[in-house]
Write a protein that holds these residues in place. Structure first.
Motif, PDB file in Angstrom:
ATOM      1  N   VAL A  45      50.436  35.730  45.673  1.00 25.33           N
ATOM      2  CA  VAL A  45      49.931  34.480  45.671  1.00 25.33           C
ATOM      3  C   VAL A  45      50.025  34.081  47.197  1.00 25.33           C
ATOM      4  CG1 VAL A  45      50.520  32.117  44.971  1.00 25.33           C
ATOM      5  CG2 VAL A  45      51.089  33.998  43.454  1.00 25.33           C
ATOM      6  N   SER A  46      49.050  33.495  47.605  1.00 25.20           N
ATOM      7  CA  SER A  46      48.783  32.903  49.117  1.00 25.20           C
ATOM      8  C   SER A  46      49.869  31.846  49.289  1.00 25.20           C
ATOM      9  CB  SER A  46      47.398  32.563  49.267  1.00 25.20           C
ATOM     10  OG  SER A  46      47.232  31.266  48.836  1.00 25.20           O
ATOM     11  N   HIS A  47      50.048  31.462  50.437  1.00 22.99           N
ATOM     12  CA  HIS A  47      51.091  30.280  50.798  1.00 22.99           C
ATOM     13  C   HIS A  47      50.437  29.090  50.098  1.00 22.99           C
ATOM     14  CE1 HIS A  47      53.782  28.064  52.894  1.00 22.99           C
ATOM     15  NE2 HIS A  47      52.921  27.011  53.481  1.00 22.99           N
ATOM     16  N   GLY A  49      49.169  28.930  47.189  1.00 23.24           N
ATOM     17  CA  GLY A  49      49.175  28.880  45.418  1.00 23.24           C
ATOM     18  C   GLY A  49      48.163  29.705  45.219  1.00 23.24           C
ATOM     19  N   THR A  50      47.126  30.257  45.929  1.00 24.63           N
ATOM     20  CA  THR A  50      46.013  31.005  45.165  1.00 24.63           C
ATOM     21  C   THR A  50      46.145  32.383  45.069  1.00 24.63           C
ATOM     22  OG1 THR A  50      44.305  29.739  46.602  1.00 24.63           O
ATOM     23  CG2 THR A  50      43.421  31.518  45.609  1.00 24.63           C
ATOM     24  N   GLU A  51      46.016  32.900  43.849  1.00 27.01           N
ATOM     25  CA  GLU A  51      46.306  34.242  43.447  1.00 27.01           C
ATOM     26  C   GLU A  51      45.244  35.247  44.094  1.00 27.01           C
ATOM     27  OE1 GLU A  51      46.830  36.771  39.341  1.00 27.01           O
ATOM     28  OE2 GLU A  51      47.601  34.702  39.299  1.00 27.01           O
ATOM     29  N   ARG A  52      45.808  36.388  44.586  1.00 26.47           N
ATOM     30  CA  ARG A  52      44.816  37.302  45.181  1.00 26.47           C
ATOM     31  C   ARG A  52      44.448  38.315  44.473  1.00 26.47           C
ATOM     32  NH1 ARG A  52      45.302  36.453  51.245  1.00 26.47           N
ATOM     33  NH2 ARG A  52      45.608  34.505  51.268  1.00 26.47           N
ATOM     34  N   ASN A  53      43.240  39.020  44.703  1.00 21.02           N
ATOM     35  CA  ASN A  53      42.770  40.141  43.910  1.00 21.02           C
ATOM     36  C   ASN A  53      44.080  41.324  43.504  1.00 21.02           C
ATOM     37  OD1 ASN A  53      40.421  39.324  43.827  1.00 21.02           O
ATOM     38  ND2 ASN A  53      39.603  40.463  45.514  1.00 21.02           N
TER      39      ASN A  53
END
Length: 159
Positions: A45-47, A49-53
């Motif tokens: 999860v990016s800073h 809050g986006t979930e990465r592949n």
């Protein structure tokens, strides 16, 4: 040579295995001979809050024939049910495993490393693990109880 082959059967030869490799072998026994490619992250999860592949489970290759898996699988169930791995048991889970004690060195002195390798035979919780405690002593008395704690945590957390 023949002596090294015989000693490898009890984990006392010059042949070495990593805990990751032993975990992959246990998972292949649980998975009808198919070894899965290991991965260590469930998600990233990016800073913001986006979930990465994240790639899901992937087959590495078929490493064991189906006809030899059942006796090994059953023996590993027996180790936890009635053998040296009893302390890896978890209420509500079917655990299979193998304990071990391997001779080695810790800080220049001879030591016995405690091992437990096993898996949950519950299809809803398909986890495999390997525990090695350097200088820990016996696998059944030291590593198996640690496996029980991990399996109990997984059982409670991921239903």
């Amino acid at each position: 040579n023949e002596l090294e082959i015989a000693l490898s059967g009890i984990g006392q030869s010059k042949i070495l295995a990593t805990p990751m490799h032993m975990c992959m072998i246990a998972s292949a026994i649980a998975n009808n001979g198919v070894m899965m490619e290991p991965y260590l992250l469930k998600k990233v999860v990016s800073h913001g809050g986006t979930e990465r592949n994240i790639e899901g489970p992937r087959e590495y290759r078929k490493v064991l024939d189906s006809n030899i898996i059942k006796p090994i699988y059953d023996a590993m169930l027996g180790v936890v049910k009635n053998g040296t791995g009893k302390r890896a048991a978890v209420s509500g889970m079917k655990i299979a495993g193998k304990t071990g004690s391997a001779e080695g060195m810790v800080n220049g002195s001879e030591a016995t490393h405690a091992w437990f390798v096993g898996f949950s035979a519950n299809k809803s919780r398909p986890y495999a693990l390997c525990i090695m405690v350097e200088g820990g002593g016996g696998g059944g008395s030291v590593a198996a109880p640690l496996a029980s704690k991990i399996f109990a945590y997984l059982n409670a957390r991921y239903k």
